[in-house]
Design a protein around this motif. Structure first.
Motif, PDB file in Angstrom:
ATOM      1  N   TRP A   1     -25.610  83.519 -38.374  1.00 53.20           N
ATOM      2  CA  TRP A   1     -24.299  83.228 -38.132  1.00 53.20           C
ATOM      3  C   TRP A   1     -23.896  81.894 -38.867  1.00 53.20           C
ATOM      4  O   TRP A   1     -22.680  81.469 -38.702  1.00 53.20           O
TER       5      TRP A   1
ATOM      6  N   HIS B   1     -32.649  78.608 -28.818  1.00 57.64           N
ATOM      7  CA  HIS B   1     -33.142  79.608 -27.499  1.00 57.64           C
ATOM      8  C   HIS B   1     -33.000  78.982 -26.397  1.00 57.64           C
ATOM      9  O   HIS B   1     -32.762  79.914 -25.355  1.00 57.64           O
TER      10      HIS B   1
ATOM     11  N   GLU C   1     -28.591  82.571 -26.400  1.00 56.74           N
ATOM     12  CA  GLU C   1     -28.332  83.338 -27.498  1.00 56.74           C
ATOM     13  C   GLU C   1     -26.853  83.477 -27.727  1.00 56.74           C
ATOM     14  O   GLU C   1     -26.114  83.500 -27.089  1.00 56.74           O
ATOM     15  N   VAL C   2     -26.278  83.665 -29.144  1.00 57.72           N
ATOM     16  CA  VAL C   2     -25.087  83.684 -29.625  1.00 57.72           C
ATOM     17  C   VAL C   2     -24.705  85.057 -29.857  1.00 57.72           C
ATOM     18  O   VAL C   2     -25.417  85.834 -30.405  1.00 57.72           O
ATOM     19  N   THR C   3     -23.576  85.356 -29.105  1.00 59.55           N
ATOM     20  CA  THR C   3     -23.006  86.799 -29.517  1.00 59.55           C
ATOM     21  C   THR C   3     -21.832  86.798 -30.432  1.00 59.55           C
ATOM     22  O   THR C   3     -21.722  87.872 -31.031  1.00 59.55           O
ATOM     23  N   ARG C   4     -21.191  85.858 -30.358  1.00 57.95           N
ATOM     24  CA  ARG C   4     -19.861  86.007 -31.113  1.00 57.95           C
ATOM     25  C   ARG C   4     -19.487  84.708 -31.788  1.00 57.95           C
ATOM     26  O   ARG C   4     -19.555  83.399 -31.024  1.00 57.95           O
TER      27      ARG C   4
END
Length: 496
Positions: A282, A313, A317-320
């Protein structure tokens, strides 16, 4: 300070505003020659009464040796009309530095404008002309008495008529400083080289050149072959031609030093930023200088890209992600203070690696379960509509030996979109060409929607050869390819 009788008076701070930096508005007196003016320059440099007003933001911080060097060049000019380029060549400073030091001399009351230079587009630039001035504070500190010989003359033309006894010793010290030249300081390497060269010359009893000036051959006067200081040492030709002579100051090899230069603080930030852009998906496409600025805190604390991944961590966690650098700046807030020891960072990295291993095992189990499910015997479809179509197909197959005619499709308005390259085989187990074409058309439409059940059912029950006679080799091959791709995790189906 100045001493007058038994009392001590404190001199004010030296500073002349822009209004008083002109000859017509100055309070000082004109120095008649450069020697007496350099005495005033050295007094200002040693008194500490002048402090640059812009030192907090930019420019020199004190009136030092560099300013004295610039004044030394001005003392030799008559009239005093120095160009910026001339002073740059003489002093080795930059244009901005020369302008700073000229401004300091004006603010200290040592220079005053006679004519200010101009820059007009399309014309040659005109240099400023200065008058060398002696500040009033200098006369007051040394007890110098001045007199205006002509009442009609301006105040800056007053002349010296005496000096107090207390200022004579100080004046003698300033005279010695004015007689000496302030030179540009040499680097440490050149100083060591000059010292060693002088020592070798003394040992060999030869005339040593002036330090800083390298000469190939000793200078001689006339046709005499001898020197009063001794004979000239000439090395043998075999040593000159062999190329084995070693330099007195050999350069350090990069291989001996380790092969690479040691990174400073800024270089370490940029190195960590490049690693982050490569490691984190990302952050792809983000500016490396911007990431270096965002991660400057953890980079200065000695973090590695693995330590940062362990910290991310812990944060979640990154989703968007909409802006990678902004998200990284939020996630790294106070990170170097929370994980302030190598042991804490190691523990976070171990947790992150454990989570990565658990995720990998979960993916392996999913792939294994999907493979086992698709590799087992075929199971019927779960959709009620498809179950009815499969039952109708089996009924048709059962009626074929008896010459029956059952509908192969539920939709009676099916349209043949494109013709099969392989012609319909007449009489495939009692089916006419029209029925076979209609069956192929129905299978082709279902194949376009991702439904391969008619073809796979025919292959499993009738065999591939009979299925190719019914649907055609191309359609059967395409249906089996899609059925095989549905079992892979690398392919997904959707509708548009």
């Amino acid at each position: 300070m100045s001493v007058e009788g038994d009392g001590v008076s404190v001199l004010p701070v030296l500073f002349v505003s822009a209004v008083g930096q002109w000859l017509s508005t100055t309070s000082g007196r004109v120095a008649l020659e450069g020697y007496s003016w350099m005495q005033a320059v050295h007094w200002v440099a040693g008194s500490g009464l002048y402090v640059p007003r812009r030192h907090r933001s930019h420019g020199p911080r004190a009136f030092g040796a560099t300013t004295v060097r610039v004044a030394q060049e001005l003392a030799q000019l008559s009239p005093c009309r120095p160009g910026i380029g001339y002073l740059v060549r003489r002093t080795g400073l930059s244009e901005r530095s020369v302008e700073y030091h000229l401004g300091m001399l004006r603010e200290a009351g040592l220079l005053a404008y006679i004519v200010k230079g101009t820059r007009v587009r399309g014309e040659r630039a005109q240099a400023s002309e200065f008058a060398r001035m002696v500040p009033v504070e200098y006369d007051a500190a040394l007890g110098i008495r001045t007199v205006l010989r002509d009442d009609t003359a301006p105040a800056y033309t007053r002349a010296v008529c005496g000096i107090a006894e207390t200022g004579r010793e100080r004046m003698a010290e300033l005279a010695k400083k004015a007689a000496r030249k302030v030179r540009k300081p040499r680097s440490k390497a050149s100083s060591r080289t000059s010292t060693k060269a002088s020592a070798r010359g003394a040992e060999r009893d030869v005339v040593t050149a002036v330090p800083g000036e390298a000469r190939c051959t000793p200078m001689q006067v006339g046709t005499s072959t001898g020197f009063s200081a001794g004979g000239t040492y000439s090395p043998p030709e075999d040593k000159l031609a062999s190329g084995e002579a070693k330099s007195p100051t050999p350069k350090k090899s990069m291989k001996q030093a380790g092969g690479r230069r040691r990174l400073n603080k800024v270089g370490r930030r940029f190195q960590l930023a490049r690693e982050l852009v490569q490691e984190l998906d990302w952050l792809r496409g983000c500016s490396v200088p911007r990431i270096a600025w965002v991660a400057r805190g953890v980079a200065d604390a000695g973090w590695t890209v693995t330590d940062i991944r362990g910290w991310l961590h812990l944060r979640g966690e990154v989703t968007r992600v909409r802006r990678g650098s902004g998200l990284l700046a939020v996630l790294l807030v106070n990170a170097e203070h929370v994980l302030d020891t190598p042991a804490k960072r190691t523990e976070a990295v171990e947790k992150w690696r454990g989570a990565q291993e658990a995720a990998r095992r979960h993916r392996v189990e999913q792939v294994r379960a999907r493979t086992e499910r698709y590799d087992n015997d075929w199971t019927g479809p779960t959709s009620h509509r498809i179950q009815q179509e499969v039952a109708a197909a089996f009924e048709k197959v059962r009626e074929m030996p008896h010459g029956g005619r059952a509908a192969l499709t539920v939709d009676d308005e099916a349209i043949v979109i494109y013709s099969e390259t392989t012609p319909a085989t007449e009489g495939v187990r009692g089916l006419t060409g029209e029925e076979i074409a209609e069956t192929r058309n129905d299978a082709r439409q279902r194949l376009m929607m991702g439904d391969t059940s008619p073809i796979t059912v025919a292959v499993d029950t009738l065999g591939r050869e009979t299925a190719e006679q019914l649907y055609g080799p191309a359609l059967v091959r395409r249906g089996l390819q899609l059925a095989h791709g549905a079992r892979s995790s690398l392919m997904t189906f959707g509708s548009r």
